[in-house]
Design a protein around this motif. Structure first.
Motif, PDB file in Angstrom:
ATOM      1  N   ALA A 355     -22.259 -17.580 -31.924  1.00  0.00           N
ATOM      2  CA  ALA A 355     -23.222 -16.637 -31.344  1.00  0.00           C
ATOM      3  C   ALA A 355     -23.302 -16.798 -29.829  1.00  0.00           C
ATOM      4  O   ALA A 355     -23.350 -15.814 -29.078  1.00  0.00           O
ATOM      5  CB  ALA A 355     -24.596 -16.854 -31.971  1.00  0.00           C
ATOM      6  N   GLU A 356     -23.310 -18.046 -29.358  1.00  0.00           N
ATOM      7  CA  GLU A 356     -23.351 -18.301 -27.918  1.00  0.00           C
ATOM      8  C   GLU A 356     -22.092 -17.783 -27.233  1.00  0.00           C
ATOM      9  O   GLU A 356     -22.151 -17.256 -26.115  1.00  0.00           O
ATOM     10  CB  GLU A 356     -23.493 -19.802 -27.653  1.00  0.00           C
ATOM     11  CG  GLU A 356     -24.846 -20.383 -28.034  1.00  0.00           C
ATOM     12  CD  GLU A 356     -24.876 -21.892 -27.896  1.00  0.00           C
ATOM     13  OE1 GLU A 356     -25.984 -22.454 -27.864  1.00  0.00           O
ATOM     14  OE2 GLU A 356     -23.794 -22.521 -27.825  1.00  0.00           O
ATOM     15  N   LYS A 358     -20.184 -15.228 -28.204  1.00  0.00           N
ATOM     16  CA  LYS A 358     -20.271 -13.766 -28.121  1.00  0.00           C
ATOM     17  C   LYS A 358     -21.217 -13.344 -27.006  1.00  0.00           C
ATOM     18  O   LYS A 358     -20.931 -12.401 -26.247  1.00  0.00           O
ATOM     19  CB  LYS A 358     -20.729 -13.194 -29.469  1.00  0.00           C
ATOM     20  CG  LYS A 358     -19.681 -13.318 -30.568  1.00  0.00           C
ATOM     21  CD  LYS A 358     -20.215 -12.797 -31.895  1.00  0.00           C
ATOM     22  CE  LYS A 358     -19.156 -12.905 -32.985  1.00  0.00           C
ATOM     23  NZ  LYS A 358     -19.677 -12.468 -34.306  1.00  0.00           N
ATOM     24  N   GLU A 359     -22.334 -14.039 -26.881  1.00  0.00           N
ATOM     25  CA  GLU A 359     -23.291 -13.709 -25.822  1.00  0.00           C
ATOM     26  C   GLU A 359     -22.673 -13.964 -24.447  1.00  0.00           C
ATOM     27  O   GLU A 359     -22.812 -13.142 -23.534  1.00  0.00           O
ATOM     28  CB  GLU A 359     -24.556 -14.542 -25.988  1.00  0.00           C
ATOM     29  CG  GLU A 359     -25.601 -14.257 -24.911  1.00  0.00           C
ATOM     30  CD  GLU A 359     -26.848 -15.116 -25.070  1.00  0.00           C
ATOM     31  OE1 GLU A 359     -27.808 -14.888 -24.299  1.00  0.00           O
ATOM     32  OE2 GLU A 359     -26.860 -16.009 -25.932  1.00  0.00           O
ATOM     33  N   ASN A 363     -21.948 -11.253 -21.539  1.00  0.00           N
ATOM     34  CA  ASN A 363     -22.512 -11.375 -20.192  1.00  0.00           C
ATOM     35  C   ASN A 363     -21.433 -11.304 -19.121  1.00  0.00           C
ATOM     36  O   ASN A 363     -21.635 -10.736 -18.044  1.00  0.00           O
ATOM     37  CB  ASN A 363     -23.292 -12.678 -20.064  1.00  0.00           C
ATOM     38  CG  ASN A 363     -24.579 -12.694 -20.859  1.00  0.00           C
ATOM     39  OD1 ASN A 363     -25.099 -11.628 -21.201  1.00  0.00           O
ATOM     40  ND2 ASN A 363     -25.080 -13.868 -21.180  1.00  0.00           N
TER      41      ASN A 363
END
Length: 371
Positions: A355-356, A358-359, A363
């Motif tokens: 998840a991190e 993908k974030e 960004n």
């Protein structure tokens, strides 16, 4: 990510490894377990077993225990260091130097040190076991085995990886016909994977090393060293790595075999610095600074015995101190970003890292000017 034709022409490592996400759990001999490797593989990454300190039957047992927990691919890592050469005078001087610390903790130093485990270079039983068990992936640390062994493992359908700390080592891996390079930056916890521990080590950081190997070799590159979260994974992918290998991030998982003192060191509010030391094993390795690492650099310290012979002294001293509640002589390997460790089950950590990642990638794309 890099988009040159050179980069795009190299094999797709994730497809080769049959994994869904670019996350590999480092082997971590002595800390990795079948439960940890299986949990990471089940979550979509590549779990790993570090069997360098095991004999062939111990390694076979670990492989079969992992297979009982997952049908997904996992990595089996072996050590390819030059077999140890005994130096009784040097070993006696080291034991005499450590003797007061044994006495302080109610222990007795060994009367003699020995090679506590065999290098894969000289372990034909381990080689035959790997050919019989056929794990999906085998990786090499500290160097490469003979070309005959490499060819036989490849012929058995095993994907082969090896650690490199320099371009020269990366090119040797490429020339040997392996499938990928694990680029180990100076930030990494555990043992430096240098092929020649007595040669010059430039100490390349992960960012420089990954970019050099991506540009100057044709193999897929896996980044290792100081990567603890999704943003770190995104950073090395942007440099052209196809996956990231994380070790320290997984030590605090309940599935690892780290003891309570090791977990406490990782999660302490005032976390200790890490240091590269030969004092524990006889070969440069990064871990938390402690009394034994201090002794190794003291002005009156004698020459440290070779690897892994010195390990016998370190393990015995730690065992004596541990009985009195002290972990000041322990091998607590940790990378430079250990401060970012999270106490999570392995599967939850992999999900959080994904998840991190993908974030972080989102960004990064959002910051690119449009039009």
């Amino acid at each position: 990510m890099a988009n040159s034709s050179h980069q795009n022409s190299r094999p797709d490592l994730l497809s080769l490894l049959h994994i869904a996400i670019p996350i590999i759990q480092a082997p971590m001999a002595g800390v990795s377990t079948p439960a940890l490797a299986a949990a990471v593989s089940e979550a979509g990454g590549l779990g790993s077993l570090g069997v360098g300190a095991m004999d062939s039957e111990g390694a076979r047992k670990a492989i079969r225990e992992t297979r009982a927990l997952t049908n997904k691919p996992f990595n089996v890592n072996v050590f390819c260091h030059a077999p140890a050469v005994a130096d009784r005078g040097r070993e006696k001087d080291w034991l005499d130097y450590l003797a007061p610390h044994f006495v302080k903790h109610g222990g007795t130093p060994p009367t003699q040190l020995r090679e506590i485990y065999r290098s894969f270079l000289a372990d034909d039983e381990m080689f035959c076991m790997l050919l019989e068990e056929k794990p999906a992936v085998v990786s090499f640390h500290f160097g490469l085995p003979s070309q005959d062994k490499i060819n036989a493992l490849k012929a058995a359908g095993i994907v082969l990886l090896a650690s490199a700390t320099s371009l020269e080592e990366g090119r040797r891996i490429e020339a040997a016909g392996l499938d990928g390079i694990v680029a180990q930056g100076i930030e990494a916890g555990g043992h430096r994977g240098v092929f020649n521990p007595d040669g010059y080590d430039e100490g390349l950081g992960i960012l420089a090393l990954v970019r050099i190997l991506v540009q100057k070799t044709t193999l897929p590159v896996i980044a290792a060293g100081g990567i603890m979260d999704g943003a770190g994974i995104a950073a090395v992918l942007a440099l052209g790595a196809q996956a990231a290998q994380l070790g320290t991030a997984f030590v605090a998982c309940p599935e690892s075999s780290a003891d309570a003192a090791y977990r406490a060191a990782l999660t302490a509010q005032d976390i200790r610095p890490t240091t590269l030391t030969r004092a524990i094993s006889g070969r440069a390795a990064r871990g938390f600074a402690n009394r034994l690492t201090e002794l190794g650099t003291a002005p009156d310290a004698p020459a440290i015995p070779g690897y892994p012979i010195a390990y016998g002294a370190g393990k015995a001293l730690h065992a004596a101190a541990k009985l009195q509640g002290s972990a000041e002589y322990a091998a607590q390997w940790a990378g430079q970003a250990a401060l970012l460790a999270r106490l999570l089950p392995a599967a939850d950590l992999v999900s959080l890292l994904e998840a991190e990642l993908k974030e972080a990638l989102g960004n990064m794309l959002a910051r690119i000017p449009q039009g």
